[in-house]
Design an enzyme around this catalytic site. Structure first.
Site, PDB file in Angstrom:
ATOM      1  N   ASN A  95       0.829  -1.205   0.000  1.00 44.73           N
ATOM      2  CA  ASN A  95       0.000   0.000   0.000  1.00 44.73           C
ATOM      3  C   ASN A  95       0.859   1.250   0.000  1.00 44.73           C
ATOM      4  O   ASN A  95       1.880   1.319   0.678  1.00 44.73           O
ATOM      5  CB  ASN A  95      -0.921   0.011   1.229  1.00 44.73           C
ATOM      6  CG  ASN A  95      -1.842  -1.193   1.242  1.00 44.73           C
ATOM      7  OD1 ASN A  95      -2.046  -1.822   0.208  1.00 44.73           O
ATOM      8  ND2 ASN A  95      -2.386  -1.516   2.395  1.00 44.73           N
ATOM      9  N   ASP A  97      -0.501   4.108   1.013  1.00 42.30           N
ATOM     10  CA  ASP A  97      -1.016   4.987   2.079  1.00 42.30           C
ATOM     11  C   ASP A  97      -0.086   4.920   3.300  1.00 42.30           C
ATOM     12  O   ASP A  97       0.838   4.105   3.348  1.00 42.30           O
ATOM     13  CB  ASP A  97      -2.468   4.616   2.448  1.00 42.30           C
ATOM     14  CG  ASP A  97      -2.589   3.221   3.087  1.00 42.30           C
ATOM     15  OD1 ASP A  97      -1.906   2.966   4.103  1.00 42.30           O
ATOM     16  OD2 ASP A  97      -3.360   2.392   2.572  1.00 42.30           O
ATOM     17  N   HIS A 112       5.803  -0.685  -2.859  1.00 44.45           N
ATOM     18  CA  HIS A 112       5.248  -0.010  -4.043  1.00 44.45           C
ATOM     19  C   HIS A 112       5.236   1.514  -3.883  1.00 44.45           C
ATOM     20  O   HIS A 112       4.516   2.214  -4.587  1.00 44.45           O
ATOM     21  CB  HIS A 112       3.838  -0.533  -4.345  1.00 44.45           C
ATOM     22  CG  HIS A 112       3.829  -1.936  -4.877  1.00 44.45           C
ATOM     23  ND1 HIS A 112       2.707  -2.722  -4.936  1.00 44.45           N
ATOM     24  CD2 HIS A 112       4.837  -2.700  -5.375  1.00 44.45           C
ATOM     25  CE1 HIS A 112       3.011  -3.905  -5.451  1.00 44.45           C
ATOM     26  NE2 HIS A 112       4.310  -3.924  -5.719  1.00 44.45           N
ATOM     27  N   CYS A 142      17.477  19.460  -7.007  1.00 46.13           N
ATOM     28  CA  CYS A 142      18.278  19.911  -8.160  1.00 46.13           C
ATOM     29  C   CYS A 142      17.663  21.123  -8.862  1.00 46.13           C
ATOM     30  O   CYS A 142      18.281  21.677  -9.774  1.00 46.13           O
ATOM     31  CB  CYS A 142      18.484  18.760  -9.155  1.00 46.13           C
ATOM     32  SG  CYS A 142      16.996  18.276 -10.038  1.00 46.13           S
ATOM     33  N   GLU A 207     -11.630 -12.982   1.003  1.00 47.36           N
ATOM     34  CA  GLU A 207     -11.941 -14.189   0.229  1.00 47.36           C
ATOM     35  C   GLU A 207     -10.635 -14.744  -0.337  1.00 47.36           C
ATOM     36  O   GLU A 207      -9.627 -14.060  -0.323  1.00 47.36           O
ATOM     37  CB  GLU A 207     -12.915 -13.847  -0.904  1.00 47.36           C
ATOM     38  CG  GLU A 207     -12.430 -12.715  -1.765  1.00 47.36           C
ATOM     39  CD  GLU A 207     -13.539 -11.972  -2.506  1.00 47.36           C
ATOM     40  OE1 GLU A 207     -14.701 -12.399  -2.436  1.00 47.36           O
ATOM     41  OE2 GLU A 207     -13.207 -10.981  -3.165  1.00 47.36           O
ATOM     42  N   ALA A 223     -10.833  -7.713   7.507  1.00 47.98           N
ATOM     43  CA  ALA A 223      -9.585  -7.513   8.266  1.00 47.98           C
ATOM     44  C   ALA A 223      -9.855  -6.955   9.655  1.00 47.98           C
ATOM     45  O   ALA A 223      -9.132  -7.267  10.602  1.00 47.98           O
ATOM     46  CB  ALA A 223      -8.655  -6.581   7.486  1.00 47.98           C
TER      47      ALA A 223
END
Ligand code: BJW
Length: 237
Positions: A95, A97, A112, A142, A207, A223
């Site tokens: 995630n 977030d 990621h 830069c 699932e 969850a």
């Protein structure tokens, strides 16, 4: 018994915080509404940077209104609880977030990338980025304007911190995947690597994931219920 647990989380752990998942069997995931080849590839960004930046601006705004849920909090408790017992938690998330951190997790590996960071394509400098990102923004390192992009990993790009991730997997005695569809590699392949290392494996998901047959154990449900229950059991053992 001290344990060395490797947890991989995916979009499902943040679903109950109001952040969308990518692929749900209901057909309402982000990639059912938006084309990942146009929004999550370097080619898509090169072809239409404005649209890609707007997609991530919207998700950055949604993140500001989201709160960690009890599953994030339970994983922060697991990190502390294992450390107090001489064990260790490696928390790797797909995630982008920051809900694990906001729930109190100390060390989170974002394979990621991170939505609240931007990267300069010229000097590779990575900077915190809380507002909208535009093609005119300049790099703080830069000074080059026009080369800032979201610090996220798109299809065809190499995920981050892979050597540390594989090293942590070698040390683990339990691999747990939470809220991930098992559709995106290399993360989807971690369970096979864990099996090859004779590490026990468990899937916690709403699932069955695409790679469900590779797990030794599975717990299905939201969850917010399954993760706190598993953490209590693990710390109580
Ligand atoms: C709940 C719930 C609730 C819902 N409670 N659960 C074959 C082999 C190997 C690689 C490839 C291959 N074919 C193609 C590839 C390459 C490609 C790939 O995997 N493509 C697939 C489509 C096949 N991979 C790549 O390009 C990656 N790079 C790469 O491989 O480089 C080579 C390399 C490898 C190793 C070392 C060095 C180099 C890069 C992948 C980048 C993915 N990027 C994205 C976008 C990031 C930015 C953004 O967020 O916009 O990452 S795509 C998207 O998918 C995002 C996610 O992190 C990722 C995974 O999704 P996740 O988390 O699993 O979410 P969902 O939605 O799929 O699943 C949600 C789950 O939650 C479901 O199971 C629900 O049931 C569940 N759930 N509510 C509990 N309440």
């Amino acid at each position: 018994m001290s344990r060395n647990i490797f947890v991989l989380t995916g979009a499902g752990v943040s679903a109950e915080s109001g952040l969308g998942t990518f692929r749900d069997k209901s057909g309402e995931g982000i990639w059912a509404r938006f084309d990942p080849m146009k929004l999550a590839t370097p080619e898509g960004f090169a072809a239409d940077p404005k649209t890609v930046l707007a997609f991530y601006d919207e998700r950055r705004r949604n993140l500001r209104n989201a709160r960690p849920n009890v599953a994030h909090h339970a994983l922060a408790k697991l990190e502390m609880g294992l450390a107090a017992r001489g064990g260790h938690l490696t928390l790797v998330t797909q995630n982008i977030d920051n809900l694990h951190e906001r729930a109190g997790s100390r060390r989170v590996v974002h394979m990621h990338g991170e939505l609240l960071k931007a990267r300069c394509v010229t000097c590779e400098g990575v900077d915190e980025w809380l507002g909208d990102l535009s093609q005119n923004d300049a790099c703080a390192y830069c000074g080059t304007a026009g080369g800032m992009r979201p610090h996220v990993v798109w299809f065809g790009e190499t995920p981050l911190e892979m050597s540390d991730i594989y090293r942590a997997l070698l040390r683990a005695d339990l691999f747990v995947a939470i809220g991930t569809s098992g559709a995106v590699y290399p993360a989807a392949g971690f369970v096979a690597e864990a099996r090859a290392l004779l590490i026990e494996t468990c899937e916690i998901n709403l699932e069955a994931a695409d790679n469900a047959s590779l797990f030794d154990d599975a717990r299905y449900g939201p969850a917010s219920e399954t993760v706190p229950a598993w953490v209590e059991e693990t710390l109580g053992a």
